[in-house]
Design an enzyme around this catalytic site. Structure first.
Site, mmCIF file in Angstrom:
data_model
loop_
_atom_site.group_PDB
_atom_site.id
_atom_site.type_symbol
_atom_site.label_atom_id
_atom_site.label_comp_id
_atom_site.label_asym_id
_atom_site.label_seq_id
_atom_site.Cartn_x
_atom_site.Cartn_y
_atom_site.Cartn_z
ATOM 1 N N LYS A 280 6.781 4.669 -7.799
ATOM 2 C CA LYS A 280 7.025 3.420 -7.155
ATOM 3 C C LYS A 280 7.946 2.404 -7.989
ATOM 4 C CE LYS A 280 3.015 3.591 -4.133
ATOM 5 N NZ LYS A 280 3.710 3.637 -2.966
ATOM 6 N N ARG A 354 -1.504 11.945 2.904
ATOM 7 C CA ARG A 354 -1.561 12.690 3.981
ATOM 8 C C ARG A 354 -1.847 14.131 3.296
ATOM 9 N NH1 ARG A 354 4.140 11.009 6.138
ATOM 10 N NH2 ARG A 354 3.631 9.261 4.966
HETATM 11 N N1 BES Z 1 -0.406 4.184 -0.456
HETATM 12 C C1 BES Z 1 0.812 4.250 -0.187
HETATM 13 C C2 BES Z 1 0.900 3.252 1.135
HETATM 14 C C3 BES Z 1 1.025 1.735 0.859
HETATM 15 C C4 BES Z 1 1.916 1.250 0.041
HETATM 16 C C5 BES Z 1 -0.240 0.948 1.202
HETATM 17 C C6 BES Z 1 2.056 -0.129 0.057
HETATM 18 C C7 BES Z 1 -0.162 -0.337 0.864
HETATM 19 C C8 BES Z 1 1.092 -0.888 0.200
HETATM 20 C C9 BES Z 1 1.358 5.569 0.353
HETATM 21 O O1 BES Z 1 0.779 6.677 -0.413
HETATM 22 C C10 BES Z 1 2.779 5.858 0.121
HETATM 23 O O2 BES Z 1 3.265 5.447 -0.874
HETATM 24 N N2 BES Z 1 3.411 5.625 1.411
HETATM 25 C C11 BES Z 1 4.860 5.784 1.460
HETATM 26 C C12 BES Z 1 5.230 6.914 2.339
HETATM 27 C C13 BES Z 1 6.740 7.317 2.421
HETATM 28 C C14 BES Z 1 7.044 7.824 1.130
HETATM 29 C C15 BES Z 1 7.035 7.942 3.639
HETATM 30 C C16 BES Z 1 5.268 4.447 1.803
HETATM 31 O O3 BES Z 1 4.613 3.911 2.668
HETATM 32 O O4 BES Z 1 6.268 3.851 1.336
HETATM 33 MN MN MN Z 2 2.112 6.994 -2.195
#
Ligand code: BES
Ligand code: MN
Ligand code: ZN
Length: 504
Positions: A280, A354
């Site tokens: 990230k 997931r």
């Molecule tokens: N934990 C995150 C989702 C999230 C992001 C929650 C920001 C709250 C704030 C999750 O694991 C994630 O990173 N999801 C990705 C999915 C994508 C790679 C398809 C996302 O939402 O960017």
């Molecule tokens: Mn994630």
């Protein structure tokens, strides 16, 4: 803080402080009028002079009001009487609490619980007032060297209701609020804990401690070795790059008959989500300690359930893991074999929630659950769709959707259903495996739910995406304790159905 409810008239109360509402423009509430009468127009004179208009956020502290037995009177602006909304009601309560805490009053009797809100009753008013009070008084200062202690904090708060007939409902509201607030506090404490302390192991220790505290709870921990034997290879792949091994904690509450099928709650418990190799960006990455908010809410709901001693069987699962980049971390391109046997091509290691949840959803088949609800900070896309006030609900089952939406409405812990039509499944196709772990930019929240749905075919299931609602960012950063209130309400409703079924 100690709470109670009563039904009395304001002029007869002998308290450190009595709290009554003022509506816009400069109109006293019912309780205010009664105080005005006994004080021979003292309050109405102040209103006429324009000392308080009645706008939301306004307060006026009065001392030695003639003939009033209480030491202080706090007037609180409540806005336009007919337009009072639920959110405003909670704001008014929060304003009252912060004001009271800043003064010397150790106790107070609050008449704001008599305010009328469209479609809501005394039960709701009392329950929300207490939940809002506890939320407002919460702070997480265990790592502060100098704690900001209130000099003379409020210790005892009584909410007044309009008639004795309302007392039973008010008592029930009080009882439910105390259980929910204690669950929400447990959720917040766990979620706010820094990720160097709150690891998957720490989650398991907290789960064990909960089992030791409540007779009806037994806790079981499934460690990484046992997960490997169970072939939970998708879950384990996510945790591989971390020095903190994965633990899955099972909190089993036994309040019903042995033949009653359990309700299963599964919480995503990523104690830190760096994104893994699909790292990230740096800004705000600290907030990914809240990626275990789903697990924290399951923990909180299990505590509330135990406090309420409900006659049902519930299994709460904290799916603990940490997602880190490392030489041995899983990578984009990897193909994982899930516990269900289905294969997944990893296209992004940041879509890890997931991959953890799918194996837990397969694991829980062994409990022959009545229904399964998973709670997860699963997608950033959910924040785009619903913002920070409303959780996303997805389920192929109409009945369960209805139950969860009702619980959401009753508890004012908002949720909104998103569709999960079959057409969306296509986005998950992979050329090399049974599915990919991401479905592209469009409808990211829905395709995540579609992914999970492939592992939930053998029971009734719903998914709550709490990415936008589990915590607040910015100056007031912190866990919200959501959706503990919704989940607890769902369990209360289920137990009431059980009781009616048993009696019929
Ligand atoms: N934990 C995150 C989702 C999230 C992001 C929650 C920001 C709250 C704030 C999750 O694991 C994630 O990173 N999801 C990705 C999915 C994508 C790679 C398809 C996302 O939402 O960017
Ligand atoms: Mn994630
Ligand atoms: Zn995540």
């Amino acid at each position: 803080m100690e709470f109670s409810v009563k039904s009395g008239s304001p002029e007869k109360q002998r308290s450190a402080c009595i709290v009554v509402g003022v509506f816009e423009p400069r109109r006293l509430s019912r309780a205010g009028e009664q105080l005005d009468e006994i004080s021979e127009g003292y309050l109405s004179t102040l209103l006429r002079r324009g000392d308080i208009e009645g706008k939301i956020g306004q307060v006026l502290f009065l001392h030695n009001v003639p003939n009033v037995l209480s030491e202080r009177v706090l007037l609180v602006g409540c806005g336009k009487e007919r337009e009072l909304t639920e959110t405003q009601y909670k704001q008014i309560i929060a304003k009252t609490i912060t004001t009271l805490n800043d003064t010397g009053a150790l106790e107070a009797i609050c008449f704001l619980s008599e305010l009328h809100i469209k479609g809501r009753d005394t039960y709701w008013a009392v329950r929300q007032a207490i939940e809002a009070t506890q939320d407002c008084l919460y702070n997480f200062d265990q790592f502060k060297t100098n704690k900001e202690n209130t000099r003379r904090p409020l210790r005892k708060l009584t909410f007044n209701v309009t008639s004795r007939k309302e007392l039973a409902r008010a008592e029930l509201g009080l009882q439910h609020a105390l259980a929910v607030s204690s669950g929400a506090k447990a959720c917040k404490d766990l979620a706010n804990m820094p990720p160097n302390i709150c690891t998957p192991l720490y989650l398991s220790e907290q789960a064990i401690a909960l089992g030791q505290r409540f007779e009806k709870i037994t806790t079981e921990i499934v460690d990484s070795e046992q997960m490997a034997e169970l072939k939970m290879d998708s879950y384990l792949a996510v945790a591989k790059g971390s020095a903190n091994p994965a633990y899955m904690s099972l909190i089993k509450y036994n309040g019903g008959n042995a033949d009653q099928k359990p309700i299963v709650l599964v919480g995503k418990g990523l104690t830190f989500d760096s994104g893994g190799i699909s790292l990230k960006p740096g800004a705000g990455m600290d907030e990914m300690k809240y990626d275990m908010g789903g697990a924290a809410s399951v923990f909180g709901a299990m505590k509330a359930l135990a406090k309420l001693n409900l006659p049902i069987n519930v299994i709460g699962i904290l799916a603990g893991a940490e997602n880190m980049p490392a030489g041995n971390a899983y990578r984009p391109g990897d193909i994982l074999t899930t516990m269900s046997g289905q294969t997944v091509e990893v296209l992004n290691t940041d879509a890890e929630g997931r991959l953890v949840l799918c194996d837990v959803l397969t694991y829980v088949e062994r409990f022959e659950p009545d229904c399964v609800v998973d709670i997860a900070t699963l997608t950033g896309a959910c924040i785009m769709a619903l913002g920070h006030h409303i959780s996303g609900l997805m389920t192929p089952h109409k009945g369960l959707a209805h139950e969860l939406l009702s619980a959401s409405n009753q508890s004012s812990d908002k949720a909104w259903q998103l569709p999960m039509d079959d057409e969306f499944q296509k986005q998950l196709e992979s050329p090399f495996a049974d599915m990919a772990n991401i479905g592209g930019r469009p409808a990211g929240t829905i395709t995540a739910a579609c992914f999970l749905s492939r592992f939930t075919k053998s029971y009734t299931w719903a998914h709550l995406d709490v990415a936008g609602t589990a915590w607040r960012s910015g100056a007031n950063k912190g866990s919200t304790g959501r959706p503990v209130s919704l989940l607890t309400q769902f369990l209360i409703n289920r137990s009431e159905n059980e009781t009616t079924a048993a009696n019929s």
